[in-house]
Design a protein around this motif. Structure first.
Motif, PDB file in Angstrom:
ATOM      1  N   PHE A   1      12.850 -77.008  33.554  1.00 56.10           N
ATOM      2  CA  PHE A   1      11.888 -77.130  32.454  1.00 56.10           C
ATOM      3  C   PHE A   1      11.466 -78.572  32.217  1.00 56.10           C
ATOM      4  CE2 PHE A   1      12.842 -72.796  31.595  1.00 56.10           C
ATOM      5  CZ  PHE A   1      11.717 -72.320  30.968  1.00 56.10           C
TER       6      PHE A   1
ATOM      7  N   ASP B   1       8.183 -81.637  40.645  1.00 59.12           N
ATOM      8  CA  ASP B   1       7.574 -82.879  41.125  1.00 59.12           C
ATOM      9  C   ASP B   1       7.927 -83.231  42.551  1.00 59.12           C
ATOM     10  OD1 ASP B   1       6.397 -83.229  38.749  1.00 59.12           O
ATOM     11  OD2 ASP B   1       7.904 -84.587  37.930  1.00 59.12           O
TER      12      ASP B   1
ATOM     13  N   ILE C   1       8.850 -66.712  34.521  1.00 58.52           N
ATOM     14  CA  ILE C   1       8.014 -67.544  33.655  1.00 58.52           C
ATOM     15  C   ILE C   1       6.586 -67.614  34.172  1.00 58.52           C
ATOM     16  CG2 ILE C   1       9.871 -68.979  32.734  1.00 58.52           C
ATOM     17  CD1 ILE C   1       8.969 -71.169  34.663  1.00 58.52           C
TER      18      ILE C   1
ATOM     19  N   GLU D   1       5.315 -68.962  36.928  1.00 55.75           N
ATOM     20  CA  GLU D   1       4.894 -70.182  37.608  1.00 55.75           C
ATOM     21  C   GLU D   1       4.829 -69.910  39.113  1.00 55.75           C
ATOM     22  OE1 GLU D   1       3.539 -72.674  38.576  1.00 55.75           O
ATOM     23  OE2 GLU D   1       4.401 -74.365  37.497  1.00 55.75           O
TER      24      GLU D   1
ATOM     25  N   ASP E   1       3.442 -86.460  34.180  1.00 54.40           N
ATOM     26  CA  ASP E   1       4.705 -85.806  34.478  1.00 54.40           C
ATOM     27  C   ASP E   1       4.444 -84.334  34.718  1.00 54.40           C
ATOM     28  OD1 ASP E   1       5.339 -86.902  31.216  1.00 54.40           O
ATOM     29  OD2 ASP E   1       4.336 -85.024  31.740  1.00 54.40           O
ATOM     30  N   GLY E   2       5.197 -83.789  35.657  1.00 54.14           N
ATOM     31  CA  GLY E   2       4.905 -82.459  36.171  1.00 54.14           C
ATOM     32  C   GLY E   2       4.773 -81.416  35.094  1.00 54.14           C
ATOM     33  N   VAL E   3       3.850 -80.520  35.299  1.00 52.14           N
ATOM     34  CA  VAL E   3       3.622 -79.453  34.348  1.00 52.14           C
ATOM     35  C   VAL E   3       3.973 -78.143  35.028  1.00 52.14           C
ATOM     36  CG1 VAL E   3       1.938 -78.285  32.940  1.00 52.14           C
ATOM     37  CG2 VAL E   3       1.774 -80.735  33.287  1.00 52.14           C
ATOM     38  N   LEU E   4       4.662 -77.297  34.304  1.00 50.50           N
ATOM     39  CA  LEU E   4       4.922 -75.958  34.823  1.00 50.50           C
ATOM     40  C   LEU E   4       3.878 -75.036  34.214  1.00 50.50           C
ATOM     41  CD1 LEU E   4       8.768 -75.949  34.292  1.00 50.50           C
ATOM     42  CD2 LEU E   4       7.619 -76.109  36.479  1.00 50.50           C
ATOM     43  N   LYS E   5       3.131 -74.378  35.068  1.00 53.76           N
ATOM     44  CA  LYS E   5       2.084 -73.490  34.557  1.00 53.76           C
ATOM     45  C   LYS E   5       2.615 -72.072  34.516  1.00 53.76           C
ATOM     46  CE  LYS E   5      -0.769 -74.582  37.809  1.00 53.76           C
ATOM     47  NZ  LYS E   5       0.067 -75.539  38.570  1.00 53.76           N
ATOM     48  N   GLY E   6       2.770 -71.557  33.342  1.00 54.17           N
ATOM     49  CA  GLY E   6       3.338 -70.219  33.189  1.00 54.17           C
ATOM     50  C   GLY E   6       2.265 -69.149  33.175  1.00 54.17           C
ATOM     51  N   HIS E   7       2.602 -68.044  32.550  1.00 56.52           N
ATOM     52  CA  HIS E   7       1.687 -66.907  32.500  1.00 56.52           C
ATOM     53  C   HIS E   7       0.376 -67.297  31.835  1.00 56.52           C
ATOM     54  CE1 HIS E   7       4.695 -64.177  33.898  1.00 56.52           C
ATOM     55  NE2 HIS E   7       5.538 -64.604  32.987  1.00 56.52           N
TER      56      HIS E   7
ATOM     57  N   GLU F   1      -4.775 -73.283  37.817  1.00 60.06           N
ATOM     58  CA  GLU F   1      -5.303 -74.621  38.040  1.00 60.06           C
ATOM     59  C   GLU F   1      -6.706 -74.514  38.619  1.00 60.06           C
ATOM     60  OE1 GLU F   1      -2.336 -77.312  39.165  1.00 60.06           O
ATOM     61  OE2 GLU F   1      -3.731 -78.687  40.114  1.00 60.06           O
TER      62      GLU F   1
ATOM     63  N   VAL G   1       7.039 -74.955  26.167  1.00 60.68           N
ATOM     64  CA  VAL G   1       8.492 -75.116  26.140  1.00 60.68           C
ATOM     65  C   VAL G   1       8.808 -76.248  27.098  1.00 60.68           C
ATOM     66  CG1 VAL G   1      10.725 -74.055  26.529  1.00 60.68           C
ATOM     67  CG2 VAL G   1       8.801 -72.638  25.799  1.00 60.68           C
ATOM     68  N   ASN G   2       9.234 -77.375  26.584  1.00 61.05           N
ATOM     69  CA  ASN G   2       9.415 -78.585  27.400  1.00 61.05           C
ATOM     70  C   ASN G   2       8.148 -78.834  28.229  1.00 61.05           C
ATOM     71  OD1 ASN G   2      11.869 -78.292  26.299  1.00 61.05           O
ATOM     72  ND2 ASN G   2      13.030 -78.587  28.173  1.00 61.05           N
ATOM     73  N   LYS G   3       8.250 -78.730  29.565  1.00 61.11           N
ATOM     74  CA  LYS G   3       7.074 -79.000  30.405  1.00 61.11           C
ATOM     75  C   LYS G   3       6.316 -77.733  30.760  1.00 61.11           C
ATOM     76  CE  LYS G   3       7.771 -83.456  31.137  1.00 61.11           C
ATOM     77  NZ  LYS G   3       8.723 -83.996  32.090  1.00 61.11           N
ATOM     78  N   LEU G   4       6.826 -76.615  30.281  1.00 63.17           N
ATOM     79  CA  LEU G   4       6.176 -75.352  30.618  1.00 63.17           C
ATOM     80  C   LEU G   4       5.052 -75.059  29.637  1.00 63.17           C
ATOM     81  CD1 LEU G   4       6.177 -72.581  32.168  1.00 63.17           C
ATOM     82  CD2 LEU G   4       7.664 -71.775  30.349  1.00 63.17           C
TER      83      LEU G   4
ATOM     84  N   TYR H   1       2.266 -72.044  28.732  1.00 59.65           N
ATOM     85  CA  TYR H   1       1.780 -70.695  29.019  1.00 59.65           C
ATOM     86  C   TYR H   1       0.971 -70.173  27.846  1.00 59.65           C
ATOM     87  CZ  TYR H   1       5.708 -68.859  26.249  1.00 59.65           C
ATOM     88  OH  TYR H   1       6.607 -68.587  25.263  1.00 59.65           O
TER      89      TYR H   1
END
Lengths: 724, 331
Positions: free
Chosen positions: A575, A581, A696, A698, B50-56, B60, B76-79, B81
């Protein structure tokens, strides 16, 4: 008995159909000594003979200093046959084959086998090695060969194995040899337990083929008959629950409707075991309380007071002596022939109650520094080192003094010296004959009476030792004050004070015992882990894995999927975007820290960029550990952080870049089997991460993990098992 | 957005509008600051460094994160959605669902659970009527219809997705299984909030209420659920007497047994309360449902009157009151 409403029969024997004989083989000696015969009788006399045949302990000690525990085994003396070679030869001669030789370290196991094969090139083919560090496929080959009877030295079947071979495989032999009686269990060398012994010796004697099974114990140090008896004839290890809570378990319980973690705990074997112990504890408490109440003492309060003073005073005196007899001050006075008085309060159970310390007189023979194994301690200043003084004295107390050597010669630590006299006597050069010692002792025993006549006195701390220590002076004054208090104490005059004090001490001990038992009862009547469960739930809430009403959140769902690695740290890493990265190979390398648990002593550090990732991992782990600590989960932060090992990062990195297996084996010193197991587990973690990333949503991460799987899942590491 | 099927008179209309307006004001206040609502193709602002987590619900496009759903952006943090506001039911592991058996096929039942595909309930993930853990035999397979038949209403838990993408259910406890003597209601699944408990036994009415996460709600007469963990021994004893399987007897008894009129009335009352709440699009929790039912009884309304215009308005006003007070508590 019924299982699924079908009658079920258990067929068992309460004896061993193939009886076992236990032999001892002393290192450096010749021949075997029967210690326990087929009927299970322990032969005290032949056990003593075996011990006498041991090569003197001194020699063993020298080798220990070299840091070699294997001693005579590996370091076979020049021109002489090593023990293991003798052993195998004897087994060949007596036709005790097939044989399994157990040793307790993978390296030792291999080197032992090497030795035999090097020494006897004829035997090169036909010796098996079996331990967890082997390539899994090789391990299976050996198991199958051994089962088929194809591992042969000439006509002898001979297999070197670690404990892995003792459990779960049906591969008995006629003879089992223990190359050592101690094993390393993670933090210290200890005797093998009776359970382990049963398990390993149980491989000896094939039912229907051999008349009896033979167990040979190779002993290289003194054993007490009692320990040996315990080991050889003890019962199997108790089955104790090793149940513990994990966050993954907790989360999976929380997300189910009827998942109640407390219910799970309540129905656990652990809870059952702690519940079962309670009635017993209650009985103990009752007994002890009765005992306590039966002791009645007059004037208990003032006695108590007196005892307290006494102890305080003794403690102070001891402290003073520690200062005075530190090596810095007293070394110049420890010449041979110096008369010395030694403290001889025996043990805690029978404390003395007089103000005077019980002492006995002796004469110094020699003193030496205590040798240490590790280098750090050798570099210490001479003042700080530990010294041992050889003292010739009249009496022996087995509890307080370290190991008697000659009949009246004892080793004494500096702390046990009570005082030194100004007097010195001349001692005979050769103290070995009993007579010489007797004579010397005679002089010593006359000393106290002569002392007053001829003006001997004790060496004075300030005058002779030149102690100039403010701490010392303070303590001396305090002792003086205490002693004067003593004299004034009213109870001092009362008769039978010593007996009374003894009784008082007994009563106090009983009280302490009751208290501790009650404490264990309190913790076990409560639901086991109840506090920990609460604390762990708190952690999950704090880190945002579950909501305040215990509904599992996004992060919790990810942690639910991860069962093969530390779920919290890995989820946090994910997370925080760390995993997203970095390159695939770097990610694989980073994840390897989660699956590698063995400790390598001198593993090289991974390269810069990998090390950077590793520090990131450590930071995350530290953060997670701190949150746990703040939530009252019992955890050692540094231990937790250090449980992630970077040792195989390089090797796994190379493997993920397509290196051959032999190439990565050159990078690292770990065993093939261990590395393969780690990589297989890594793949397992990756599969779980794929599920987690899916949950999630991703998709980039999913494909990244899938790519990682395809990179590591190849060749020998994932070769299929030979068993069907 | 709320299309009511009832005809309101003028005062009722004004009162309802006012209540709804109030609700909107209440809900928009915290929303404006906390999370931004987006529609499809809206750009979601993220820090790309800083890296992004792309959720539901995100994708992109030209180096930007865009929403693929209408909903609220959650982080949620870097996530990042998007949580859709009105969506079809999407199962998650551990969800309690109510569904209808549509087909009995070898070793499994197919169950309609309001998802984009039918769920599968394997015979092997079902507790057998005799309560013994054992391999399922061919005979068990032939007897599957004695457990569930087509068009039976069942209750189960989501076990997970298989590798082929099919959704599997499980019913490993006595409280799951066939539901009888009650009403099945269908409401939009987004009105059901995931909570710790979805099974509710309303003691004062003698009624079981199962709020399935998939928007299917069961209101039925209470059945004594037997937890095999606790009562295994007692069960064994009783089984040895009767020697007949538990489930079958309960069906047999069911035909004989008669649901009392009061219970039936309560079932209808609760069902109607749920109908009113869902057509007003209020979140359904057991507390709200009970409150609504109580309001109906204290006003001495008949069961059918609960679906009348006046009651709708009252429920809406009640909701305003409740949210006001809970908002104050938080504040």
């Amino acid at each position: 008995m019924q299982v699924h409403q079908q009658p079920c029969h258990i067929v068992y024997t309460d004896y061993r159909p193939t009886p076992l004989q236990h032999y001892v083989f002393p290192s450096g000696g010749e021949g075997l000594y029967l210690v326990v015969d087929e009927k299970g009788k322990f032969r005290e006399d032949s056990f003593q003979k075996a011990l006498n045949a041991l090569v003197p302990a001194r020699e063993g000690e020298k080798k220990r200093e070299n840091g070699k525990w294997q001693k005579g085994l590996v370091a076979g003396r020049l021109g002489e046959e090593s023990d293991i070679f003798k052993m195998v030869k004897m087994i060949i001669q007596r036709q005790y084959d097939p044989v399994i030789l157990f040793s307790f370290s993978k390296r030792e196991c291999e080197s032992l086998a090497m030795q035999v094969s090097n020494m006897l090139p004829l035997l090169k083919r036909g010796i098996g090695v079996h331990h967890s560090g082997l390539l899994p496929i090789l391990k299976e080959v050996i198991e199958i060969l051994f089962q088929e009877g194809l591992i042969k030295v000439r006509n002898v079947m001979c297999l070197f194995a670690t404990e892995t071979f003792s459990i779960g495989l049906n591969m008995p032999a006629k003879t089992v040899v223990f190359t050592n009686v101690r094993k390393f269990d993670g933090d210290k060398f200890r005797w093998i337990s009776s359970g382990e012994y049963i398990q390993m010796s149980g491989r000896a004697g094939r039912r229907g083929i051999d008349e009896r099974g033979i167990c040979i114990l190779m002993v290289d140090e003194k054993l007490e008959p009692s320990t040996t008896k315990l080991m050889l004839k003890g019962s199997a290890d108790c089955l104790n629950s090793a149940f513990h809570l994990s966050y993954n378990m907790l989360l999976n319980q929380l997300r189910c409707e009827d998942g109640d973690p407390e219910n799970l705990l309540r129905n656990s074997f652990y809870q059952f075991q702690s519940d079962r112990a309670i009635p017993d504890l209650q009985k103990q408490v009752k007994n002890l309380e009765e005992q306590r109440d039966s002791i009645i003492i007059e004037e208990e309060d003032s006695l108590n007071d007196y005892l307290h003073l006494l102890r305080e005073c003794k403690k102070l005196k001891k402290k003073i002596r520690d200062i005075v007899f530190s090596p810095k001050y007293c070394l110049p006075f420890l010449q041979p022939g110096r008369l010395v008085s030694i403290e001889c309060t025996k043990t805690e159970q029978t404390p003395s109650f007089s103000i005077e310390d019980q002492v006995t007189w002796g004469v110094i023979i020699n003193f030496e520094k205590v040798k240490h194994l590790s280098k750090e301690e050798i570099n210490q200043k001479p003042e700080d080192a530990d010294y041992i003084v050889d003292v010739l004295t009249r009496y022996l107390w087995d509890c307080n003094l370290d190991g008697p050597r000659m009949k009246t010669l004892v080793w004494v630590r500096l702390g046990q010296i009570h005082s030194l006299s100004t007097a010195r006597i001349s001692i005979p050069k050769n103290l070995l004959p009993l007579e010489a010692r007797e004579n010397t002792m005679k002089i010593v025993s006359e000393y106290p009476s002569r002392a007053s006549k001829e003006g001997f006195r004790l060496l004075h701390p300030e005058d002779d030792f030149k102690v100039q220590n403010s701490e010392y002076k303070k303590k001396v004054r305090r002792v003086e004050a205490l002693e004067s208090l003593f004299m004034k104490h009213k109870i001092v005059k009362s008769p039978l004070i010593e007996q009374k004090l003894k009784v008082l001490c007994m009563k106090k001990e009983l009280k302490a015992k009751i208290k501790s038992i009650k404490e264990t009862m309190r913790t076990s009547t409560a639901l086991a882990f109840k506090d920990e469960l609460k604390a762990r739930k708190r952690v999950l809430r704090r880190l945002g894995y579950v909501t305040s009403d215990d509904v599992v959140e996004m992060k919790g769902k990810v942690a639910c999927e991860i069962t093969s690695a530390e779920e919290l740290t890995l989820t946090e890493l994910m997370f925080n975007g760390v995993i997203k990265d970095i390159k695939v190979e770097e990610m694989i390398s980073l994840l390897s820290c989660f699956v590698w648990q063995e400790k390598l002593v001198d593993a090289q550090k991974p390269r810069e960029e990998l090390n950077l990732l590793f520090t990131q991992l450590q930071e995350t782990a530290r953060r997670v550990a701190k949150v746990q600590l703040e939530s009252n989960v019992p955890i050692d932060v540094e231990n937790f952080v250090n449980s992630f090992r970077p040792d195989i990062m390089e090797a796994v990195y190379a493997w993920s870049r397509g290196s051959k297996f032999y190439e990565i084996m050159e990078i690292t010193q770990v065993f093939e089997g261990s590395l393969i197991r780690a990589i297989r587990r890594l793949e397992e973690v990756l599969q779980q991460l794929i599920m987690a990333a899916k949950s999630i949503g991703e998709t980039d991460l999913v494909s990244k993990f899938e790519e990682a799987v395809s990179k590591i899942k190849r060749d020998i590491v994932f070769a299929a098992s030979l068993y069907l | 957005m709320r299309e009511l099927q009832v005809s309101l008179n003028r005062t009722q209309k004004i009162r309802l509008q006012k209540a709804l307006q109030n609700l909107q004001d209440l809900s928009s206040k915290p929303n404006s600051s906390a999370s931004a609502s987006v529609t499809v193709s809206d750009t979601i602002s993220v820090n790309h460094e800083d890296g992004v987590l792309k959720g539901h619900g995100t994708s992109e496009h030209d180096g930007e994160v865009v929403a693929t759903l209408c909903g609220v952006v959650e982080r949620v943090n870097k996530l990042v959605y998007v949580r859709a506001l009105r969506a079809r039911y999407k199962p998650e592991i551990g969800d309690i669902v109510v569904g209808r058996v549509i087909e009995v096929v070898p070793k499994r039942w197919r169950v309609e659970i309001n998802f984009s595909q039918d769920a599968v309930l394997m015979l092997s993930s079902m507790n057998l009527p005799d309560g013994i853990q054992r391999r399922r035999t061919a005979i068990d397979e032939l007897n599957m219809r004695s457990i569930f038949e087509e068009s039976d209403v069942v209750c189960a838990e989501v076990r997970g997705f298989q590798h082929d993408g099919s959704l599997h259910l499980q019913a490993r406890s006595q409280k799951y299984g066939k539901l009888e003597r009650g009403q099945l209601l269908t409401i939009p699944p987004y009105l059901v909030k995931r909570r710790k408990q979805h099974f509710h036994y309303l003691e004062q009415y003698g009624i079981d209420l199962i709020i399935g996460c998939n928007g299917f709600i069961w209101v039925g007469e209470h059945v004594e659920a037997r937890d095999d963990m606790v009562t295994e021994d007692q069960e064994k004893a009783s089984e040895q007497n009767s020697k007949s399987s538990g489930r079958l007897t309960s069906i047999g008894e069911g035909e004989k047994a008669y649901t009392p009129l009061d219970t039936r009335k309560s079932v209808c009352r609760i069902a109607n309360a749920i109908r009113v709440l869902s057509s007003l699009a209020f979140n359904l929790t057991v507390e709200v449902i009970l409150e609504t039912v109580e309001m109906g009884t204290t006003l001495n309304l008949d069961i059918h009157e609960m679906l009348g215009a006046e009651f709708y308005v009252l429920v809406a006003e009640q909701e305003v009151k409740r949210r006001n007070s809970s908002g104050k508590k938080k504040g």
